[in-house]
Design a protein around this motif. Sequence first.
Motif, PDB file in Angstrom:
ATOM      1  N   LEU A   1      11.468   8.236  -3.173  1.00 15.78           N
ATOM      2  CA  LEU A   1      10.002   8.201  -3.149  1.00 15.78           C
ATOM      3  C   LEU A   1       9.490   7.840  -1.757  1.00 15.78           C
ATOM      4  CD1 LEU A   1       9.434   6.359  -6.525  1.00 15.78           C
ATOM      5  CD2 LEU A   1       9.241   8.793  -6.069  1.00 15.78           C
ATOM      6  N   PRO A   2       8.358   8.377  -1.356  1.00 15.08           N
ATOM      7  CA  PRO A   2       7.860   8.153   0.004  1.00 15.08           C
ATOM      8  C   PRO A   2       7.057   6.857   0.178  1.00 15.08           C
ATOM      9  CG  PRO A   2       6.425   9.666  -1.116  1.00 15.08           C
ATOM     10  CD  PRO A   2       7.575   9.364  -2.066  1.00 15.08           C
ATOM     11  N   PHE A   3       7.075   5.941  -0.782  1.00 13.32           N
ATOM     12  CA  PHE A   3       6.214   4.769  -0.713  1.00 13.32           C
ATOM     13  C   PHE A   3       6.694   3.720   0.275  1.00 13.32           C
ATOM     14  CE2 PHE A   3       5.681   6.169  -5.245  1.00 13.32           C
ATOM     15  CZ  PHE A   3       4.507   6.856  -4.986  1.00 13.32           C
ATOM     16  N   ASN A   4       7.934   3.818   0.758  1.00 14.90           N
ATOM     17  CA  ASN A   4       8.464   2.834   1.709  1.00 14.90           C
ATOM     18  C   ASN A   4       8.043   3.147   3.148  1.00 14.90           C
ATOM     19  OD1 ASN A   4       9.706   1.382  -0.290  1.00 14.90           O
ATOM     20  ND2 ASN A   4      11.643   2.470  -0.069  1.00 14.90           N
ATOM     21  N   ASN A   5       7.508   4.300   3.396  1.00  7.11           N
ATOM     22  CA  ASN A   5       7.123   4.705   4.745  1.00  7.11           C
ATOM     23  C   ASN A   5       5.630   4.476   4.967  1.00  7.11           C
ATOM     24  OD1 ASN A   5       9.755   5.561   5.038  1.00  7.11           O
ATOM     25  ND2 ASN A   5       9.276   7.647   4.379  1.00  7.11           N
ATOM     26  N   VAL A   6       5.216   3.240   4.841  1.00  5.36           N
ATOM     27  CA  VAL A   6       3.806   2.903   4.965  1.00  5.36           C
ATOM     28  C   VAL A   6       3.502   2.466   6.395  1.00  5.36           C
ATOM     29  CG1 VAL A   6       1.973   1.382   4.165  1.00  5.36           C
ATOM     30  CG2 VAL A   6       3.701   2.194   2.568  1.00  5.36           C
ATOM     31  N   THR A   7       2.474   3.046   6.971  1.00  6.02           N
ATOM     32  CA  THR A   7       2.047   2.641   8.313  1.00  6.02           C
ATOM     33  C   THR A   7       0.590   2.179   8.231  1.00  6.02           C
ATOM     34  OG1 THR A   7       1.372   4.870   8.846  1.00  6.02           O
ATOM     35  CG2 THR A   7       3.596   4.243   9.455  1.00  6.02           C
ATOM     36  N   THR A   8       0.271   1.196   9.019  1.00  7.21           N
ATOM     37  CA  THR A   8      -1.110   0.697   9.057  1.00  7.21           C
ATOM     38  C   THR A   8      -1.704   0.992  10.424  1.00  7.21           C
ATOM     39  OG1 THR A   8      -0.339  -1.476   9.744  1.00  7.21           O
ATOM     40  CG2 THR A   8      -0.644  -1.119   7.403  1.00  7.21           C
ATOM     41  N   PRO A   9      -2.947   1.421  10.476  1.00  7.05           N
ATOM     42  CA  PRO A   9      -3.584   1.688  11.776  1.00  7.05           C
ATOM     43  C   PRO A   9      -3.855   0.378  12.511  1.00  7.05           C
ATOM     44  CG  PRO A   9      -5.123   2.041   9.982  1.00  7.05           C
ATOM     45  CD  PRO A   9      -3.814   1.730   9.366  1.00  7.05           C
ATOM     46  N   GLN A  10      -3.774   0.457  13.831  1.00 11.84           N
ATOM     47  CA  GLN A  10      -4.001  -0.747  14.635  1.00 11.84           C
ATOM     48  C   GLN A  10      -5.314  -0.662  15.373  1.00 11.84           C
ATOM     49  OE1 GLN A  10      -0.756  -1.836  17.058  1.00 11.84           O
ATOM     50  NE2 GLN A  10       0.714  -1.566  15.442  1.00 11.84           N
TER      51      GLN A  10
END
Length: 52
Positions: free
Chosen positions: A43-52
Amino acid sequence: MYNWIWRHLPGPMAVRLSLAAVLLLGFVALLMFVVFPWAEPLLPFNNVTTPQ
């Protein structure tokens, strides 16, 4: 499908309810301990990025 399972459970109503609860808990346990851990890496849920 549920009707088929209910008709094939033996015993009176109380026994059928107990067996249905055991079947449901077994199915949930199978999902939680076997299926979901196997599917988690896919599942792709581990590839979370947050904008800075």
